[in-house]
Motif scaffolding. Structure first.
Motif, PDB file in Angstrom:
ATOM      1  N   UNK A 124    -106.557 -95.344  29.651  1.00 32.09           N
ATOM      2  CA  UNK A 124    -106.939 -94.959  31.005  1.00 32.09           C
ATOM      3  C   UNK A 124    -107.956 -93.827  30.991  1.00 32.09           C
ATOM      4  N   UNK A 125    -108.632 -93.669  32.104  1.00 27.00           N
ATOM      5  CA  UNK A 125    -109.566 -92.563  32.263  1.00 27.00           C
ATOM      6  C   UNK A 125    -108.829 -91.325  32.769  1.00 27.00           C
ATOM      7  N   UNK A 126    -109.576 -90.263  33.015  1.00 29.84           N
ATOM      8  CA  UNK A 126    -109.089 -89.020  33.607  1.00 29.84           C
ATOM      9  C   UNK A 126    -107.973 -88.389  32.759  1.00 29.84           C
ATOM     10  N   UNK A 127    -108.124 -88.438  31.450  1.00 29.92           N
ATOM     11  CA  UNK A 127    -107.275 -87.675  30.529  1.00 29.92           C
ATOM     12  C   UNK A 127    -105.836 -88.155  30.432  1.00 29.92           C
ATOM     13  N   UNK A 128    -105.515 -89.340  30.923  1.00 26.00           N
ATOM     14  CA  UNK A 128    -104.122 -89.763  30.881  1.00 26.00           C
ATOM     15  C   UNK A 128    -103.930 -91.104  30.186  1.00 26.00           C
ATOM     16  N   UNK A 129    -104.899 -91.498  29.359  1.00 26.63           N
ATOM     17  CA  UNK A 129    -104.679 -92.649  28.502  1.00 26.63           C
ATOM     18  C   UNK A 129    -103.633 -92.323  27.447  1.00 26.63           C
ATOM     19  N   UNK A 130    -102.892 -93.340  27.024  1.00 27.19           N
ATOM     20  CA  UNK A 130    -101.818 -93.120  26.054  1.00 27.19           C
ATOM     21  C   UNK A 130    -101.674 -94.361  25.194  1.00 27.19           C
ATOM     22  N   UNK A 131    -101.348 -94.160  23.920  1.00 26.73           N
ATOM     23  CA  UNK A 131    -101.210 -95.280  22.996  1.00 26.73           C
ATOM     24  C   UNK A 131    -100.094 -94.993  21.999  1.00 26.73           C
ATOM     25  N   UNK A 132     -99.333 -96.028  21.655  1.00 24.87           N
ATOM     26  CA  UNK A 132     -98.243 -95.905  20.686  1.00 24.87           C
ATOM     27  C   UNK A 132     -98.409 -96.945  19.583  1.00 24.87           C
ATOM     28  N   UNK A 133     -98.092 -96.536  18.370  1.00 22.27           N
ATOM     29  CA  UNK A 133     -98.199 -97.393  17.192  1.00 22.27           C
ATOM     30  C   UNK A 133     -96.920 -97.229  16.377  1.00 22.27           C
ATOM     31  N   UNK A 134     -96.405 -98.337  15.843  1.00 22.95           N
ATOM     32  CA  UNK A 134     -95.165 -98.242  15.077  1.00 22.95           C
ATOM     33  C   UNK A 134     -95.084 -99.334  14.011  1.00 22.95           C
ATOM     34  N   UNK A 135     -94.389 -99.014  12.937  1.00 26.10           N
ATOM     35  CA  UNK A 135     -94.091-100.005  11.913  1.00 26.10           C
ATOM     36  C   UNK A 135     -92.668-100.557  12.055  1.00 26.10           C
ATOM     37  N   UNK A 136     -91.897 -99.995  12.994  1.00 26.28           N
ATOM     38  CA  UNK A 136     -90.558-100.518  13.245  1.00 26.28           C
ATOM     39  C   UNK A 136     -90.643-101.856  13.974  1.00 26.28           C
ATOM     40  N   UNK A 137     -89.689-102.752  13.732  1.00 24.44           N
ATOM     41  CA  UNK A 137     -89.665-104.007  14.491  1.00 24.44           C
ATOM     42  C   UNK A 137     -89.584-103.731  15.998  1.00 24.44           C
ATOM     43  N   UNK A 138     -90.475-104.359  16.767  1.00 30.14           N
ATOM     44  CA  UNK A 138     -90.515-104.117  18.213  1.00 30.14           C
ATOM     45  C   UNK A 138     -90.041-105.360  18.950  1.00 30.14           C
ATOM     46  N   UNK A 139     -88.989-105.201  19.734  1.00 32.02           N
ATOM     47  CA  UNK A 139     -88.424-106.314  20.497  1.00 32.02           C
ATOM     48  C   UNK A 139     -89.221-106.576  21.770  1.00 32.02           C
ATOM     49  N   UNK A 140     -89.611-105.484  22.442  1.00 30.44           N
ATOM     50  CA  UNK A 140     -90.371-105.614  23.681  1.00 30.44           C
ATOM     51  C   UNK A 140     -91.030-104.279  23.998  1.00 30.44           C
ATOM     52  N   UNK A 141     -91.939-104.306  24.953  1.00 33.60           N
ATOM     53  CA  UNK A 141     -92.605-103.073  25.384  1.00 33.60           C
ATOM     54  C   UNK A 141     -93.062-103.234  26.818  1.00 33.60           C
ATOM     55  N   UNK A 142     -93.249-102.110  27.485  1.00 38.20           N
ATOM     56  CA  UNK A 142     -93.728-102.146  28.868  1.00 38.20           C
ATOM     57  C   UNK A 142     -94.398-100.830  29.219  1.00 38.20           C
ATOM     58  N   UNK A 143     -95.193-100.885  30.280  1.00 35.66           N
ATOM     59  CA  UNK A 143     -95.860 -99.702  30.811  1.00 35.66           C
ATOM     60  C   UNK A 143     -95.194 -99.354  32.136  1.00 35.66           C
ATOM     61  N   UNK A 144     -94.648 -98.169  32.234  1.00 39.63           N
ATOM     62  CA  UNK A 144     -94.045 -97.685  33.478  1.00 39.63           C
ATOM     63  C   UNK A 144     -95.032 -96.744  34.165  1.00 39.63           C
ATOM     64  N   UNK A 145     -95.158 -96.888  35.474  1.00 40.32           N
ATOM     65  CA  UNK A 145     -96.053 -96.042  36.259  1.00 40.32           C
ATOM     66  C   UNK A 145     -95.212 -95.185  37.200  1.00 40.32           C
ATOM     67  N   UNK A 146     -95.254 -93.877  36.989  1.00 41.45           N
ATOM     68  CA  UNK A 146     -94.450 -92.968  37.791  1.00 41.45           C
ATOM     69  C   UNK A 146     -95.318 -92.247  38.822  1.00 41.45           C
ATOM     70  N   UNK A 147     -94.736 -91.919  39.935  1.00 42.28           N
ATOM     71  CA  UNK A 147     -95.324 -91.136  41.033  1.00 42.28           C
ATOM     72  C   UNK A 147     -96.511 -91.861  41.664  1.00 42.28           C
TER      73      UNK A 147
END
Length: 327
Positions: A166-189
């Motif tokens: 995202x723009x305006x200083x609030x982009x975020x990214x996660x990386x992992x080697x653990x098995x991942x079952x699922x993922x989602x993006x939550x938007x607060x406020x």
């Protein structure tokens, strides 16, 4: 002889001199007042803003105490000493928040959180540092489209990732080697700042990793949204039954009201053998504070906490090693 009557004596106004000592006393009291106003964070955003600078208040209180002793201001000695001890005990409460009792033979889970700074001119140094740290889970904040190419080595290294550039200083990214079952993006406020939720498998147990970056509480509206996001994450975590890790630039010191809301309503805590008060932001500034954190829930203990080097960001990375702790 003159017929003129002598002039009546006019009262001479009494002037009180403003002394240097008096000015110093007033400055000292104003400085000490920040300690106590910062303890009223739950009653107003500005008070809570003052709460972040406990490390600086220790230094200020010590200087005022020395001044008061030299000037023999007994009342000021008492106030500054109480203020000094108050700040010191608040900081000391976060010096060690857990004892290490790991399961024997268990390999620690390494987690890194790092606000790389959107306008960082040294992207390659920041990514090289992340690669060399070799954490099992990496959470980067302030990544936007200008970082897309620089992040490619992480996409190759880690089999699972989730990015919101995202723009305006609030982009975020996660990386992992653990098995991942699922993922989602939550938007607060109402500002809809992204929070990443990764459902992972760790040693056969379900683990939820949450990476987040709330806005800084620098005005009444922003402080309201900041508290709302931290409270929303607390509600989310409270409803989870498995192990949980929350990490990111929280724009919250360990002793501020926002952090209290996050910890109190979720079951999250620092649970760290190492102190969590060393500053992570503004290390070249007098107002440096610890605002980058990793918190855990349900039997996870941080056995080691390390701050990274300077790589062009105004933040230092935080890398922790997490173990299951025995009862």
């Amino acid at each position: 002889m003159s017929d003129d009557a002598p002039p009546a004596d006019k009262p001479i106004p009494v002037k009180k001199a403003v002394t240097l000592g008096g000015i110093c006393d007033v400055i000292s009291l104003l400085a000490l007042s920040c300690t106590w106003l910062g303890s009223l964070g739950r009653y107003g955003w500005f008070f809570d803003l003052l709460s972040h600078f406990r490390l600086q208040y220790v230094i200020v209180c010590a200087l005022v105490l020395i001044y008061a002793l030299i000037r023999r201001r007994t009342w000021l000695v008492l106030i500054s000493l109480i203020s000094l001890l108050w700040n010191a005990q608040i900081i000391h409460a976060f010096h060690q928040t857990a004892e290490l009792t790991p399961f024997p033979g268990e390999k620690p889970l390494r987690v890194m959180t790092f606000n790389v700074l959107t306008e960082n001119k040294n992207q390659s140094a920041a990514i090289t540092h992340v690669m060399q740290t070799d954490a099992d889970i990496v959470c980067l904040q302030e990544v936007d489209e200008s970082w897309r190419a620089a992040l490619e080595p992480l996409r190759i290294k880690y089999p699972h990732h989730l990015e919101e550039l995202s723009e305006v200083h609030f982009g975020i990214a996660c990386y992992t080697r653990l098995p991942m079952k699922s993922s989602e993006v939550r938007l607060f406020t109402i500002w809809r700042l992204p929070t990443l939720v990764l459902n992972l498998d760790h040693l056969g147990r379900p683990l939820t990793f949450i990476g987040t970056h709330p806005n800084s509480p620098m005005s009444a509206q922003r402080a309201h949204e900041w508290r709302e996001q931290l409270s929303g994450i607390a509600t989310l975590v409270a409803g989870l039954t498995g192990e949980v890790i929350v990490a990111g630039d929280l724009n919250a010191t360990p002793w501020c009201e926002g952090m209290r809301l996050l910890r109190e309503n979720s079951g999250l805590d620092f649970r760290s053998v190492d102190p969590v008060w060393p500053p992570t932001w503004g290390l070249n500034l007098p107002m440096m504070i610890p605002i980058d954190h990793v918190l855990t829930k349900r039997g996870l203990t941080v056995q080691k906490r390390t701050l990274g080097p300077e790589t062009g960001s105004d933040h230092r990375s935080v890398t922790v090693e997490i173990n299951h702790s025995t009862p």
